[in-house]
Write an enzyme that holds these catalytic residues in place. Structure first.
Site, short mmCIF file in Angstrom:
data_model
loop_
_atom_site.label_atom_id
_atom_site.label_comp_id
_atom_site.label_asym_id
_atom_site.label_seq_id
_atom_site.Cartn_x
_atom_site.Cartn_y
_atom_site.Cartn_z
N HIS A 79 21.12 -50.60 -12.92
CA HIS A 79 21.31 -51.30 -11.56
C HIS A 79 21.30 -53.08 -12.08
CE1 HIS A 79 17.02 -52.63 -11.26
NE2 HIS A 79 16.87 -51.47 -11.69
N ASP A 81 20.45 -55.39 -9.50
CA ASP A 81 19.48 -56.26 -8.99
C ASP A 81 18.18 -56.22 -9.42
OD1 ASP A 81 19.27 -53.45 -7.92
OD2 ASP A 81 18.04 -54.28 -6.28
N ASP A 141 14.69 -55.57 -16.12
CA ASP A 141 14.85 -54.57 -15.19
C ASP A 141 15.74 -55.01 -14.08
OD1 ASP A 141 14.27 -52.47 -13.34
OD2 ASP A 141 12.42 -53.11 -12.78
N GLU A 175 18.99 -51.32 -6.11
CA GLU A 175 18.13 -50.26 -6.43
C GLU A 175 16.77 -50.68 -6.08
OE1 GLU A 175 15.47 -48.13 -9.27
OE2 GLU A 175 15.73 -50.32 -8.75
N GLU A 176 16.27 -51.77 -6.36
CA GLU A 176 15.06 -52.14 -6.03
C GLU A 176 14.51 -52.06 -4.65
OE1 GLU A 176 13.02 -52.62 -8.47
OE2 GLU A 176 13.96 -53.53 -10.15
N ASP A 198 16.60 -47.18 -17.09
CA ASP A 198 15.99 -48.13 -16.17
C ASP A 198 14.54 -47.87 -16.63
OD1 ASP A 198 15.38 -49.80 -14.30
OD2 ASP A 198 15.73 -48.14 -12.85
N HIS A 380 8.79 -56.60 -12.78
CA HIS A 380 8.57 -57.00 -11.51
C HIS A 380 7.74 -58.11 -11.56
CE1 HIS A 380 10.14 -53.24 -9.43
NE2 HIS A 380 10.85 -53.55 -10.30
#
Length: 409
Positions: A79, A81, A141, A175-176, A198, A380
Site C-alpha cells: 500500500h 499510504d 509500512d 489501507e491504513e 505488509d 506507525h
C-alpha cells in the site's frame, strides 16, 4: 540494479498519509504523487502496462516467460499510504551494524530507541538499519513492501533465464484507514491468488486476522440546572462511563495478545445532553466475535431498562473477517512462502495478525491473499525502523516463490 532499501529511501520522501475523515478517493491526493512516481519507474524498467487509475490504484504486470504460460498468475500487493498519527518522514539515516545498544535518534530532543522498549529490534542486531529522526514517521509500512516487490520484478526482467509465470502488481491507497480494497478491481488485476507484502520483521507469515467491527454508542441525557437537578437530570457523561465500565475490563487492548480479542474505546465526546462513544471490536474467533457484538447490545438494554428506553443507542457495523477459513483450503499459498524461506535459510514464524490487511478483505472478494514480512518494526510511530539486509532477503523470498511455482508447473 538498485537494492530494495535504495528504492525505499526514495519512496519515503513522499508524504502519503491517508485521512479517515476525508470523503474523497483516495482520501488524500498526495498519495497519487507516489503512484505517479511508481508508474514512471516501472515504465522505465520496461513494464509498459503500468498505470494508475483515477482513484489512485496502481496496476502493472509482466508476462510469463516462454513455456510458463500455464503457471498460476501470482499477484503481489503493497500500500501507498502511511498513518497520519505522526508527521511524515524527514531525514532518515542508516545505522550501520546495529549492536543492540540504545540508538540516539534525536540528540536535541533526547529521543532514544532502546532494545528494552522495542524487543523486536533483537532480530536486527548485526544488520544495517534505517531509522527516523525521532520526531517523524519512516514509512516502511508499507513502502518497504513496494520496494521489495519492484526489486524482485526488476531481477526477473533483467535475467530472462529465470522462469516465471505472469506476475501481477498492485499498490493501493488508503489501507491504513481500512479502505484499501474498497475500489480495487479484482478482475482487472487478473491474478489467481496474491500476497500482501505488509508484515513486520524477517520471517513473519500471516494468514489469520481479526474479525473486525466498529460500534457507535450514543447516550442521550437530559440537561437541567444543577441547582435544581434532583430527580430530573440525566447526565449522559455518567451513563457513558457506566456503559464502558460494564464491558469486560480484562479484554482491553492493553491486556491482550496473540489470539485474544478486545473491546477498544478509541474515542468519545459529548456533554450532559449527549455522549458518543466509538469502539473497535476485534476477535479471531467467529463465535467470540459474535458474543462481543451481542455484549454491546446487552449492556445497552440493561441501561435502557434502568434509565428509560432510548437512553442508549448502539449501531454496530462489520468491517472485515478472518481470512483463515478461505486460505486453509488453499494452504499451498502459505506453504509456498514457508518453503521459500526455508530454502533461503530464514526461519518462518506463523502468527495471527492482530489487525487487518488489504489481503483480509481481498480474500473475501475472491483473491486469496496471505501476508508476509517486509523486514520492518515499530510501525506507525517515531521509532519505526527496517533492516536493509532483511529487505534484501525478502526480495529473494519473493523471487523464490515465483520461481518455485514455475518449477512445479
Amino acid at each position: 540494479m538498485k537494492r530494495a532499501y535504495e528504492r525505499l529511501l526514495e519512496y519515503v520522501k513522499f508524504d502519503t498519509a491517508s485521512d479517515a475523515n476525508s470523503p474523497t478517493v483516495p482520501s488524500t491526493m498526495k498519495q497519487k504523487d507516489l503512484g505517479e512516481y511508481l508508474v514512471k519507474e516501472m515504465k522505465a524498467m520496461g513494464i509498459q502496462d503500468a498505470e494508475m487509475d483515477d482513484k489512485g490504484y496502481v496496476y502493472a504486470s509482466i508476462p510469463a516467460t516462454p513455456g510458463c504460460e500455464n503457471v498460476p498468475k501470482i499477484g503481489f500487493l503493497a500500500h501507498l499510504d502511511t498513518v497520519d498519527d505522526v508527521p511524515a518522514c524527514q531525514d532518515p539515516r542508516i545505522v550501520e551494524k546495529y549492536d543492540g545498544s540504545d540508538v540516539v535518534l534525536n540528540q536535541e530532543h533526547n529521543v532514544l530507541m532502546r532494545l528494552a522498549d522495542f524487543p523486536s529490534l533483537q532480530h536486527m542486531v548485526g544488520d544495517d538499519i534505517i531509522v527516523t529522526n525521532g520526531l517523524t514517521l519512516l514509512g516502511a509500512d508499507d513502502k518497504a513492501g513496494i520496494a521489495e516487490i519492484l526489486t524482485a520484478v526488476e531481477r526477473l526482467l533483467e535475467d530472462p533465464s529465470i522462469p516465471h509465470g505472469a506476475i501481477k502488481m498492485a499498490f493501493t491507497p488508503d489501507e491504513e484507514i481500512g479502505r484499501g480494497p474498497a475500489h480495487f478491481d479484482v478482475k482487472r488485476f487478473d491474478a489467481d491468488f496474491g500476497y500482501t507484502v505488509d508484515g513486520g520483521v524477517l520471517g513473519g507469515v500471516e494468514y489469520e486476522n481479526f474479525n473486525a467491527a466498529s460500534t457507535e454508542v450514543t447516550v442521550n441525557g437530559l440537561s437541567v440546572h444543577p441547582g435544581s437537578a434532583k430527580n430530573q437530570m440525566k447526565n449522559a457523561n455518567y451513563i457513558a462511563m457506566e456503559y464502558n465500565a460494564m464491558l469486560p475490563q480484562e479484554q482491553k487492548p492493553e491486556y491482550t495478545e496473540g489470539y485474544e480479542g478486545f473491546y477498544f474505546l478509541r474515542g468519545m465526546e459529548g456533554s450532559v445532553e449527549k455522549v458518543s462513544l466509538h469502539y473497535m471490536l476485534r476477535d479471531h474467533d467467529a463465535k467470540k466475535f459474535a458474543e462481543k457484538k451481542a455484549m454491546m447490545d446487552k449492556v445497552a438494554a440493561f441501561l435502557n431498562e434502568k434509565y428509560g428506553e432510548g437512553t442508549v443507542e448502539v449501531a454496530t457495523r462489520d468491517m472485515y473477517y478472518n481470512m483463515r477459513e478461505k486460505i486453509e483450503p488453499q494452504f499451498h499459498l502459505v506453504q509456498a512462502v514457508l518453503d521459500a524461506m526455508n530454502e533461503l535459510g530464514v526461519e518462518p514464524v506463523i502468527s495471527p495478525i492482530r489487525g487487518g490487511t488489504d489481503g483480509s478483505q481481498l480474500t473475501y472478494m475472491g483473491l486469496p491473499c496471505p501476508n508476509f514480512c517486509t523486514g520492518g518494526a515499530n510501525a506507525h510511530g517515531r521509532f519505526e525502523t527496517v533492516s536493509i539486509q532483511a529487505m534484501d532477503k525478502i526480495t529473494d523470498i519473493i523471487e523464490k516463490i515465483i520461481v518455485n511455482y514455475a518449477k512445479k508447473a
